[in-house]
Design a protein around this motif. Structure first.
Motif, mmCIF file in Angstrom:
data_model
loop_
_atom_site.group_PDB
_atom_site.id
_atom_site.type_symbol
_atom_site.label_atom_id
_atom_site.label_comp_id
_atom_site.label_asym_id
_atom_site.label_seq_id
_atom_site.Cartn_x
_atom_site.Cartn_y
_atom_site.Cartn_z
ATOM 1 N N ALA A 1 0.910 -1.197 -0.166
ATOM 2 C CA ALA A 1 0.098 0.118 -0.232
ATOM 3 C C ALA A 1 0.814 1.373 0.253
ATOM 4 C CB ALA A 1 -0.949 0.094 1.084
ATOM 5 N N LEU A 2 2.095 1.307 0.508
ATOM 6 C CA LEU A 2 3.045 2.371 0.412
ATOM 7 C C LEU A 2 3.940 2.620 -0.845
ATOM 8 C CD1 LEU A 2 4.042 1.915 4.317
ATOM 9 C CD2 LEU A 2 2.186 3.114 3.346
ATOM 10 N N VAL A 3 4.027 1.646 -1.627
ATOM 11 C CA VAL A 3 4.993 1.935 -2.714
ATOM 12 C C VAL A 3 4.444 3.039 -3.807
ATOM 13 C CG1 VAL A 3 5.791 0.563 -4.824
ATOM 14 C CG2 VAL A 3 5.110 -0.703 -2.690
ATOM 15 N N ARG A 4 5.349 3.850 -4.124
ATOM 16 C CA ARG A 4 4.937 4.887 -5.016
ATOM 17 C C ARG A 4 5.571 4.701 -6.493
ATOM 18 N NH1 ARG A 4 6.234 9.833 -0.776
ATOM 19 N NH2 ARG A 4 4.403 9.343 0.744
ATOM 20 N N THR A 5 4.837 5.165 -7.348
ATOM 21 C CA THR A 5 5.659 5.218 -8.730
ATOM 22 C C THR A 5 7.172 5.626 -8.732
ATOM 23 O OG1 THR A 5 3.510 5.193 -9.920
ATOM 24 C CG2 THR A 5 5.505 6.212 -11.000
ATOM 25 N N GLY A 6 7.869 5.024 -9.305
ATOM 26 C CA GLY A 6 9.433 5.326 -9.297
ATOM 27 C C GLY A 6 10.276 4.902 -8.050
ATOM 28 N N ASP A 7 9.485 4.203 -7.083
ATOM 29 C CA ASP A 7 10.249 3.570 -6.271
ATOM 30 C C ASP A 7 11.175 2.256 -7.058
ATOM 31 O OD1 ASP A 7 9.470 5.095 -3.950
ATOM 32 O OD2 ASP A 7 8.108 3.530 -3.543
ATOM 33 N N ILE A 8 12.208 1.971 -6.439
ATOM 34 C CA ILE A 8 12.894 0.746 -7.181
ATOM 35 C C ILE A 8 12.780 -0.580 -6.244
ATOM 36 C CG2 ILE A 8 15.300 -0.126 -7.382
ATOM 37 C CD1 ILE A 8 14.864 2.330 -9.065
ATOM 38 N N ILE A 9 12.211 -1.548 -7.069
ATOM 39 C CA ILE A 9 12.066 -2.794 -6.441
ATOM 40 C C ILE A 9 12.750 -3.859 -6.891
ATOM 41 C CG2 ILE A 9 10.211 -4.543 -6.492
ATOM 42 C CD1 ILE A 9 7.980 -2.427 -6.812
ATOM 43 N N SER A 10 13.236 -4.769 -6.321
ATOM 44 C CA SER A 10 14.296 -5.604 -6.757
ATOM 45 C C SER A 10 13.630 -7.284 -6.479
ATOM 46 C CB SER A 10 15.603 -5.953 -5.997
ATOM 47 O OG SER A 10 15.218 -5.818 -4.813
#
Length: 571
Positions: free
Chosen positions: A492-501
């Motif tokens: 719920a806290l992810v924002r567009t532009g965050d990096i995910i691996s």
């Protein structure tokens, strides 16, 4: 034989027994009520569940077998869920169907039950009910449809819908040709002919020991299905006489075998949430880690869509599930029993592979290690799943920028915007699709790709969702993220532009945002607006009580078994 449960209704000369017999008599002889097992046929046939519509014919064969063996067959229509028809998603009512079936079996003068299912949620719900009421029970699966063809090419229902629709969006297939393929997609009665959830759950139910070995996967139009249904009716009477109940078949060992089978056939990720729910009803301790520990290193031996080339008719012709299990016999629990009273492994001695192209040998697997992988990390503290066999190898280790959608409606509104800030390395994130958030955990995790990337030739991207994916679908999709966004999960806290691996080999799924920054974030209004908030009815009950995907998404008050005893007598 011990006293029949049904005698609590029919034995004696008092007023209650009179009422029970009189209203059921309708032309049947006195012998119907004295010492003959009353066998329910829990039938999910429905014209609105097209994959199960033929189960009425199957039920007649079951009836013949029951009567021949000395029992009394009693058809019991139960809640039927058509995957392609009901909105918003059939999974919303799996628990309701299980609860309703359990209650009807307990409430009626029944000694045993034959469970008829086919489409995705029907076999899981029937097994959940059987585990909870614990009356002698056996499953007859409805079977897959025959292979349809279009322009000389076999069609895998579901899988080719996704593929062809993406080709239309990419501009490589005309809309006219796509629509013309529609009448060729479903050739006959039966459920999906790919290794989707329906085929998977029938085969897994056989590995669990709840189906007569060798039956699952028999095509729906095949006359041998009716023969097997007749013989299963006979078996149901034997189950009552032997007092052979689900509690004696559903053991830790049988779930072990189901997980091995799931991996070896390249089965649907949906089987995980269903097996967890069935285990929860049976009182068996089963966790996500069991799926990874037992199944992740099992070879994929079945070359079937969506992971491979062939279809269920080919699989049955090539030897079916028993031929697959013979190749991995050393991985199976040798003591796990089936409804016949014999161990599953007893049926593997005479189970040759007739077509090694469709069913591979252990020495030449389709993929050496292809079982469902369980991921954990800062984005999925309680776990998430990925099916490596359906993913692109080059994306199993990937790092990219998040592109976030707050709901499936938000996704559909923006995905084909030519100005969408996305490239092939982006990671698409869809939230608000978990058990609580939707509600019902729909099959939307395999998001269609942005049109502009399809036109560039891109055919797969990493996708992450707290919902599910159709068993007929494919792609590098991380799903069943737990906790879901609507239950306070970090998704719920992810924002567009965050990096995910994503690192499948090391079982990691991480959001590369500093912990202190993440702790300061709050769920924004757009995200919260996407969460379900029903005011009444089943949806309200469901949202208030549904558990998370990592434990099976059952309702909290339905886990465990209540047995077959009725709390109060009538009249």
């Amino acid at each position: 034989m011990a006293e029949l449960r049904s005698s609590q209704w029919y034995a004696g000369d008092d007023r209650n027994a009179y009422i029970h017999r009189a209203w059921m008599r309708r032309g049947v002889p006195d012998s119907a009520f004295t010492g003959r097992p009353q066998i329910a046929i829990a039938n999910t046939a429905s014209d609105l569940t097209p994959c199960n519509a033929h189960l009425t014919e199957v039920a007649q064969s079951v009836k013949n077998g029951i009567y021949e063996a000395g029992g009394i067959p009693l058809e019991l229509p139960v809640v039927s869920l058509g995957e392609t028809q009901v909105r918003p998603t059939a999974m919303l009512w799996r628990n309701m169907a299980a609860m309703a079936t359990e209650e009807m079996l307990r409430a009626n003068p029944i000694d045993g039950v034959v469970l008829l299912g086919g489409c995705d949620k029907t076999i899981p719900s029937l097994l959940m009910a059987a585990a909870s009421v614990d009356l002698p029970a056996v499953v007859v699966p409805g079977g897959p449809m025959l292979t349809g063809t279009f322009r000389g090419v076999p069609l895998g229902c579901g899988t080719d819908v996704w593929r062809l629709s993406e080709e239309v969006r990419a501009g490589t297939l005309s809309q006219e040709a796509f629509v013309k393929s529609e009448s060729a997609m479903i050739r006959s009665r039966g459920h999906c002919n790919t290794m989707g959830t329906a085929s998977t759950m029938a085969l897994v139910a056989e590995a669990l020991g709840t189906i007569v070995p060798g039956l699952a996967g028999t095509p729906a139009p095949d006359s041998r299905l009716l023969e097997a249904a007749h013989n299963t009716g006979r078996l149901a009477v034997e189950l009552v006489a032997a007092d052979r109940r689900p509690s004696s078949t559903l053991t830790k060992g049988s779930f072990h075998n189901a997980i091995v089978a799931l991996a070896a056939i390249g089965g649907s990720t949906n089987a995980v949430v269903h097996l967890l729910a069935i285990a929860g009803r049976a009182g068996i301790e089963l966790t996500l880690d069991d799926f990874d520990r037992i199944g992740s290193h099992v070879p994929l031996l079945v070359d079937l869509q969506p992971a491979g080339r062939f279809l269920m008719e080919d699989f049955h012709r090539a030897g079916g599930l028993l031929a697959v299990l013979r190749e991995v016999r050393d991985l199976l629990d040798p003591d796990a029993l089936t409804v016949t009273g014999r161990p599953l492994v007893d049926y593997l001695d005479d189970a040759p592979i007739w077509d090694p192209e469709v069913i591979r040998t252990r020495k030449e697997p389709l993929i050496a290690e292809a079982g469902i992988a369980v991921l954990r990390g800062s984005l999925a503290p309680n776990g998430a799943l990925i099916k490596p066999a359906a993913a692109s190898p080059h994306l199993l280790q990937h790092r990219g920028r998040a592109l976030v959608f707050d709901s499936i409606e938000d996704f559909h509104h923006r995905i084909d915007d030519p100005d969408l800030d996305v490239d092939a390395d982006s990671i698409m994130v869809l939230r608000g699709c978990g058990p609580k958030g939707y509600p019902g955990m729909p099959e939307v995790a395999n998001m269609p790709l942005p049109r502009k990337l399809l036109e560039q030739g891109v055919r797969d991207m990493v996708r992450i969702c707290d919902g599910r994916m159709s068993g007929t679908a494919y792609g590098t999709v991380v799903l069943h993220v737990a906790p879901e966004a609507a239950a306070g999960g970090p998704l719920a806290l992810v924002r567009t532009g965050d990096i995910i691996s994503l690192d499948v080999a090391n079982r990691r799924l991480d959001l590369e945002v500093p912990a202190d920054e993440l702790a300061g974030r709050r769920v924004d209004d757009a995200t919260a607006a996407g969460f379900a908030d029903p005011k009444r009815g089943w949806e309200r009950l469901y949202v208030d009580h549904v558990l998370q995907a990592d434990t099976g998404a059952d309702l909290d008050f339905l886990t465990g078994s209540s047995g077959s005893a009725v709390s109060r007598e009538s009249h």
